[in-house]
Design an enzyme around this catalytic site. Structure first.
Site, PDB file in Angstrom:
ATOM      1  N   ALA A  26       0.677  -1.274  -0.038  1.00 54.10           N
ATOM      2  CA  ALA A  26       0.083  -0.116   0.089  1.00 54.10           C
ATOM      3  C   ALA A  26       0.925   1.313  -0.109  1.00 54.10           C
ATOM      4  CB  ALA A  26      -0.977   0.057   1.271  1.00 54.10           C
ATOM      5  N   GLY A  30       5.123   0.133  -3.166  1.00 59.00           N
ATOM      6  CA  GLY A  30       4.281  -0.957  -3.165  1.00 59.00           C
ATOM      7  C   GLY A  30       3.110  -0.970  -4.290  1.00 59.00           C
ATOM      8  N   ARG A 103      20.310   6.899   3.633  1.00 56.76           N
ATOM      9  CA  ARG A 103      19.960   5.406   3.779  1.00 56.76           C
ATOM     10  C   ARG A 103      19.916   4.934   5.383  1.00 56.76           C
ATOM     11  NH1 ARG A 103      20.812   5.531  -1.627  1.00 56.76           N
ATOM     12  NH2 ARG A 103      19.497   4.683  -3.031  1.00 56.76           N
ATOM     13  N   SER A 134      13.563  -2.640   0.679  1.00 54.59           N
ATOM     14  CA  SER A 134      13.671  -1.603   1.658  1.00 54.59           C
ATOM     15  C   SER A 134      15.128  -1.284   2.205  1.00 54.59           C
ATOM     16  CB  SER A 134      13.202  -2.412   3.007  1.00 54.59           C
ATOM     17  OG  SER A 134      11.894  -3.082   2.706  1.00 54.59           O
ATOM     18  N   ASN A 135      15.171   0.002   2.264  1.00 51.81           N
ATOM     19  CA  ASN A 135      16.630   0.654   2.377  1.00 51.81           C
ATOM     20  C   ASN A 135      16.743   0.654   4.002  1.00 51.81           C
ATOM     21  OD1 ASN A 135      17.842   1.112   0.007  1.00 51.81           O
ATOM     22  ND2 ASN A 135      16.220   2.889  -0.489  1.00 51.81           N
ATOM     23  N   ASP A 166      19.887   1.077  -9.743  1.00 52.58           N
ATOM     24  CA  ASP A 166      21.043   1.564 -10.306  1.00 52.58           C
ATOM     25  C   ASP A 166      21.252   1.551 -11.635  1.00 52.58           C
ATOM     26  OD1 ASP A 166      21.464   2.569  -7.606  1.00 52.58           O
ATOM     27  OD2 ASP A 166      22.296   0.687  -7.186  1.00 52.58           O
ATOM     28  N   HIS A 193      24.311  -0.685  -2.671  1.00 50.18           N
ATOM     29  CA  HIS A 193      23.097   0.105  -3.357  1.00 50.18           C
ATOM     30  C   HIS A 193      23.081   1.535  -2.345  1.00 50.18           C
ATOM     31  CE1 HIS A 193      19.400   1.144  -5.106  1.00 50.18           C
ATOM     32  NE2 HIS A 193      18.588   0.934  -4.056  1.00 50.18           N
TER      33      HIS A 193
END
Length: 323
Positions: A26, A30, A103, A134-135, A166, A193
């Site tokens: 949501a 997502g 991040r 997810s970071n 990337d 990343h």
């Protein structure tokens, strides 16, 4: 819509299709990611999980005239049902970056989210491929791997940090500079990343960007800082959600093609690796097979070491001169 359908149209047909879960369905990533998954013809069942609004997202997507059946799951009590039988789990769950945040600033919140979801995956779909968005990915992937190791379900070839964005950014930027379709651009992007850990190998790009040394450096920094560029452009309203959803859908499509048995599927992802001694996770080019990573850069090492030894031995023990 027609173009997006064609992206997945090359996939091998499935008798039943795959069950795919999006955890964090949501949210800003997502929702568009779930949309792109809904139009993938290899998916027969799309499981959408979040702690808010998933019934609404699922109802909306269910009105699309594509094959995947969609069901929304709301809250921790429904997470087991969301995961049961999944072959691929994609995790965009977590809070987004905001202006001034790195991040690493996200770590304390998102680390707990990824840990909890990984614990549920270990129980309810332990053989699934897991793609983590997810970071900070450089940290959340090791978190998931550690959870799976402790649960006895860790398969190094099935846990991925999605670094495709990337590559996508590098392709877009070089395509613009070279005046070519970005789909015709290929750029190896390795490392991690986040910031300087993102290493685009521009000297190996095809086509080569029409730049001198200063321009190469500037382009490298732009690729590394592209996430910050979006955060600043959105002026506090969000981070890179749409481009991330596109990149994640591309990576997921590669996973499903490999699961289907298609040979020669190549991707870049952040995985458990021995490519760099002392660095247990690294992003590099991978060949995906039906059971996960079939070949990484590690496969090059024995042949390369043999070639190196052959050269060293030639000098140490030269052949007798010909008469």
């Amino acid at each position: 819509m027609e173009r997006l359908s064609k992206i997945a149209g090359h996939m091998m047909p499935q008798d039943k299709g795959f069950k795919v879960a999006v955890l964090g369905a949501a949210g800003g990533i997502g929702q568009p990611l779930s949309l792109l998954m809904k139009i993938n013809p290899a998916i027969s069942e799309l499981s959408l999980y979040d702690v808010f609004n998933t019934p609404g997202v699922a109802a909306d997507l269910s009105h699309m005239s594509t094959v995947a059946k969609v069901k929304g799951y709301l809250g921790p009590d429904q997470l087991p049902a969301a995961l049961a039988g999944c072959q691929l789990v994609i995790i965009p769950a977590g809070v987004p970056r905001k202006p001034g945040m790195t991040r690493d600033d996200l770590f304390n919140i998102n680390a707990g989210i990824v840990k909890g979801l990984s614990e549920a995956i270990a129980v309810h779909c332990p053989t699934a491929w897991v793609a983590i968005i997810s970071n900070p990915v450089n940290s959340t992937v090791p978190i998931a791997a550690e959870v799976f190791q402790r649960a006895g379900t860790f398969h190094p070839g099935r846990v991925f940090g999605v670094t495709t964005l990337d590559c996508v950014r590098a392709e877009a930027f070089i395509g613009e500079l070279a005046g070519v379709d970005p789909k015709q651009v290929s750029v190896p992007v390795i490392g991690g990343h986040a910031g300087v850990t993102i290493l685009p190998l521009l000297s190996q790009a095809s086509p080569r960007p029409p730049l001198y040394a200063a321009g190469i450096k500037k382009l490298t920094v732009r690729i590394q800082d592209a996430g910050t560029e979006v955060v600043q452009a959105k002026a506090g309203t969000g981070s890179a959600t749409l481009s991330m959803a596109y990149a994640a859908a591309r990576f997921a499509d590669s996973c499903l093609r490999a699961m289907s048995g298609e040979p020669g599927v190549l991707e870049y992802a952040y995985v458990h690796s021995s490519v760099v001694p002392g660095v247990p996770f690294f992003s590099s080019r991978l060949r995906l097979g039906s059971s996960g990573v079939a070949q990484g850069l590690e496969a090059l090492k024995p042949e390369l070491m043999g070639s190196i030894k052959k050269g060293v031995d030639f000098v140490a023990n030269p052949p007798a001169p010909k008469k």
